[in-house]
Design an enzyme around this catalytic site. Structure first.
Site, PDB file in Angstrom:
ATOM      1  N   ASP A 291     -51.299   7.393 -32.083  1.00  0.00           N
ATOM      2  CA  ASP A 291     -50.731   8.719 -31.944  1.00  0.00           C
ATOM      3  C   ASP A 291     -50.921   9.428 -33.283  1.00  0.00           C
ATOM      4  O   ASP A 291     -51.240   8.796 -34.291  1.00  0.00           O
ATOM      5  CB  ASP A 291     -49.239   8.567 -31.607  1.00  0.00           C
ATOM      6  CG  ASP A 291     -48.560   9.847 -31.162  1.00  0.00           C
ATOM      7  OD1 ASP A 291     -49.185  10.923 -31.239  1.00  0.00           O
ATOM      8  OD2 ASP A 291     -47.385   9.775 -30.758  1.00  0.00           O
ATOM      9  N   HIS A 292     -50.741  10.720 -33.287  1.00  0.00           N
ATOM     10  CA  HIS A 292     -50.849  11.495 -34.521  1.00  0.00           C
ATOM     11  C   HIS A 292     -49.515  11.491 -35.256  1.00  0.00           C
ATOM     12  O   HIS A 292     -48.574  12.156 -34.816  1.00  0.00           O
ATOM     13  CB  HIS A 292     -51.247  12.933 -34.211  1.00  0.00           C
ATOM     14  CG  HIS A 292     -52.646  13.099 -33.718  1.00  0.00           C
ATOM     15  ND1 HIS A 292     -52.994  13.969 -32.701  1.00  0.00           N
ATOM     16  CD2 HIS A 292     -53.796  12.509 -34.111  1.00  0.00           C
ATOM     17  CE1 HIS A 292     -54.296  13.907 -32.493  1.00  0.00           C
ATOM     18  NE2 HIS A 292     -54.805  13.028 -33.336  1.00  0.00           N
ATOM     19  N   TYR A 467     -46.603  14.101 -30.652  1.00  0.00           N
ATOM     20  CA  TYR A 467     -46.581  14.033 -29.180  1.00  0.00           C
ATOM     21  C   TYR A 467     -47.947  13.773 -28.545  1.00  0.00           C
ATOM     22  O   TYR A 467     -48.245  14.324 -27.486  1.00  0.00           O
ATOM     23  CB  TYR A 467     -45.962  15.296 -28.574  1.00  0.00           C
ATOM     24  CG  TYR A 467     -44.825  15.885 -29.364  1.00  0.00           C
ATOM     25  CD1 TYR A 467     -43.714  15.120 -29.720  1.00  0.00           C
ATOM     26  CD2 TYR A 467     -44.857  17.212 -29.775  1.00  0.00           C
ATOM     27  CE1 TYR A 467     -42.664  15.663 -30.456  1.00  0.00           C
ATOM     28  CE2 TYR A 467     -43.816  17.760 -30.511  1.00  0.00           C
ATOM     29  CZ  TYR A 467     -42.724  16.976 -30.856  1.00  0.00           C
ATOM     30  OH  TYR A 467     -41.692  17.517 -31.592  1.00  0.00           O
ATOM     31  N   HIS A 468     -48.761  12.891 -29.137  1.00  0.00           N
ATOM     32  CA  HIS A 468     -50.101  12.658 -28.598  1.00  0.00           C
ATOM     33  C   HIS A 468     -50.408  11.173 -28.415  1.00  0.00           C
ATOM     34  O   HIS A 468     -51.436  10.688 -28.890  1.00  0.00           O
ATOM     35  CB  HIS A 468     -51.157  13.283 -29.521  1.00  0.00           C
ATOM     36  CG  HIS A 468     -50.987  14.734 -29.743  1.00  0.00           C
ATOM     37  ND1 HIS A 468     -51.396  15.375 -30.900  1.00  0.00           N
ATOM     38  CD2 HIS A 468     -50.437  15.714 -28.969  1.00  0.00           C
ATOM     39  CE1 HIS A 468     -51.116  16.667 -30.825  1.00  0.00           C
ATOM     40  NE2 HIS A 468     -50.528  16.892 -29.662  1.00  0.00           N
ATOM     41  N   PRO A 469     -49.581  10.386 -27.719  1.00  0.00           N
ATOM     42  CA  PRO A 469     -49.889   8.967 -27.548  1.00  0.00           C
ATOM     43  C   PRO A 469     -51.100   8.759 -26.631  1.00  0.00           C
ATOM     44  O   PRO A 469     -51.240   9.433 -25.613  1.00  0.00           O
ATOM     45  CB  PRO A 469     -48.611   8.404 -26.919  1.00  0.00           C
ATOM     46  CG  PRO A 469     -47.997   9.568 -26.200  1.00  0.00           C
ATOM     47  CD  PRO A 469     -48.323  10.770 -27.038  1.00  0.00           C
TER      48      PRO A 469
END
Length: 530
Positions: A291-292, A467-469
């Site tokens: 993720d980020h 919020y980028h899994p």
């Protein structure tokens, strides 16, 4: 009930699959969504995302396990639980990533996933209000637009970025990503345009489409090694639906691997520990989560009343904004808050941007869940290509329980070094005259972090997800990969995974548009297979 396809999850990918497949009236599709229909005004009004974030509405309420590199803190993992999924609760930024991201996918054993292979699907999905050109589509279901009523401080952030030496970029989805500028957003006529609004809800009257909301998938049904249906819980009762062709798993990077494991597909020893019979020992399920990681600098600016904030003047402005949005779908409530940003290098020696910035026209603390009085602005920096990898595992065999999510944020030393440099680059931008002349003051928590060691400690105490899994059902042909280049689950028949979990490596930017692309490409695969 028998259908040709069952789609598990009505989020970004699931909406695309159901909408596109039912364009053929002979194809019957059932879509199962655990959440409700997307009827809330908080979804359709862009600024409603702030209320949804604060009260954790239309989401799963997922957190991480304690993160060893983040001082043992649990992180927040907001995922949409509503038609449209996370595209119904996100900040609506439209980004595809760098062209090289997809070249890496192809190089990692995934033919057909290079940039020139995926570009047509981005174009097919898109209706860009600027018009079609070499980089953009027109006439697609997914509406992309410039903000109707941007805040003046978003443009001032862009000016500050240019003053700091970064190029001005008017199109982050064009020939090059590097630079600072205004984001395009998934809006239409001053409203959020989620994947559901683009692909699904206009077609709910189709006789060959059945959408079942409040339907929590509990396991995939198999006959031998072939997926034939789905069991789901709705209103306290268990139901089953059957698929004559394929089951399409689109529950997202956290819940798709969980459902596979609940169904007996995953690391055998892990399943056995939870008392789940092993149908297919597939060790890569739930691995490679990444993720980020992101950290925010927040500035207090009590005199700047045109920024969002909680004050008598601010509340009056927001009331006027409500009336204007209801009347004409214009005004301050058309904001996505993260209106401007950019892609920059943590070091000039980098060959491509390794950092993304989001400038927020309000004071954002703890994902907006903490009430902060007064006015101000915030700026995020996130790492685009983290090396740290984590896992999604089962907490229990109860299908109603949430999984254990462990991104292992910043456990790789290189990730932390880049985040420290990113924090410094962002501070340089925020110190430029375009913004500094207003006299805003950085909040003490980050203002006290000046040396690299202090910045590192600040990051460990405050960093979290943007919020980028992705990556938990990784695409590839290796022993720890879960799906092949056709998105079929290795070793099984009649089952594909179609969502961000298949990404072999995270894209350099927000993941919603790439997830829509993945589903558009999957539709062609399904049609070819049929």
């Amino acid at each position: 009930m028998l259908f040709d396809y069952i789609v598990i999850g009505g989020g970004s990918a699931g909406s695309v699959l159901a909408g596109r497949l039912t364009e053929d009236p002979a194809v019957r599709v059932c879509l199962l969504e655990a959440g409700p229909a997307d009827k809330s005004v908080l979804i359709h009004c862009p600024a409603g995302l702030a209320v949804m974030a604060k009260f954790e509405l239309n989401g799963w309420g997922q957190n991480t396990v304690p993160q060893t590199a983040l001082n043992g803190r649990q992180g927040y993992q907001p995922r949409g639980k509503v038609l449209g999924g996370s595209s119904s609760i996100n900040a609506m930024v439209y980004i595809r990533g760098q062209h090289a991201d997809y070249e890496h996918w192809a190089e990692e054993g995934n033919p057909g996933w290079g940039w020139e292979d995926v570009k047509p699907y981005f174009l097919r999905a898109e209706h860009n209000e600027r018009g079609a050109d070499a980089w953009h589509g027109e006439g697609g279901p997914f509406n992309v637009a410039d903000l109707r009523s941007p805040n003046r401080f978003s443009q001032l952030f862009t000016e500050a970025g240019v003053q700091a030496g970064h190029p001005h970029n008017t199109d982050f989805n064009g020939a090059t990503q590097e630079g600072v500028g205004m984001y395009q957003v998934t809006h239409r006529n001053g409203e959020r345009h989620s994947a559901a609004k683009g692909y699904l809800t206009p077609h709910l009257a189709r006789s060959n489409l059945q959408v079942i909301t409040g339907a929590h998938a509990t396991r995939i049904l198999f006959e031998g090694q072939r997926a034939v249906g789905v069991e789901y819980r709705q209103g306290g009762a268990l139901h089953e639906v059957r698929a004559s062709r394929e089951v399409l798993l689109s529950a997202g990077a956290l819940l798709s691997p969980q459902l596979l494991m609940l169904s007996g597909v995953g690391p055998g020893a892990h399943l056995q520990r939870h008392g789940i019979p092993v149908l297919h020992d597939l060790p890569g399920v739930g691995q490679h989560l990444h993720d980020h990681p992101d950290v925010v600098q927040v500035f207090n600016a009590p005199a700047l009343k045109d920024l969002f904030g909680i004050s008598p003047a601010g509340m009056l402005a927001q009331l006027r904004g409500v009336l204007e949005w209801r009347r004409s779908r214009t005004g301050m409530l058309t904001t996505n808050f993260a209106e401007a940003g950019g892609f920059i290098k943590s070091d000039p020696a980098e060959t491509a941007p390794d950092l993304q910035l989001h400038f927020v026209i309000g004071k954002l603390v703890d994902h907006g869940r903490k009430t902060v009085l007064g006015h101000g602005y915030s700026a995020h920096v996130c790492l685009l290509q983290p090396r740290s990898r984590g896992t999604v595992g089962l907490a229990t065999k109860d299908p109603m329980a949430l999984p254990l999510v462990d991104p292992r944020f910043l456990t790789d030393a290189d990730d932390m070094q880049r985040m420290v440099r990113g924090f410094q680059r962002l501070r340089e931008i925020l110190a430029q005259p375009a913004l500094a002349r207003f006299g805003a003051r950085e909040l003490p928590a980050s203002a006290g972090a000046q040396t690299p060691a202090q910045i590192e400690q600040f990051i460990r105490q405050y960093a979290d997800t943007i919020y980028h899994p992705v990556g938990t059902c990784r695409m590839g042909s290796g022993p720890l990969d879960v799906v092949d280049a056709q998105l079929r689950v290795h070793g099984l028949a009649g089952l594909r995974v179609v969502d961000a979990s298949i990404m072999p490596r995270i894209v350099s930017g927000n993941t919603n548009a790439p997830t829509v692309m993945i589903a558009e490409k999957a539709v062609d695969m399904l049609r070819a297979a049929a």
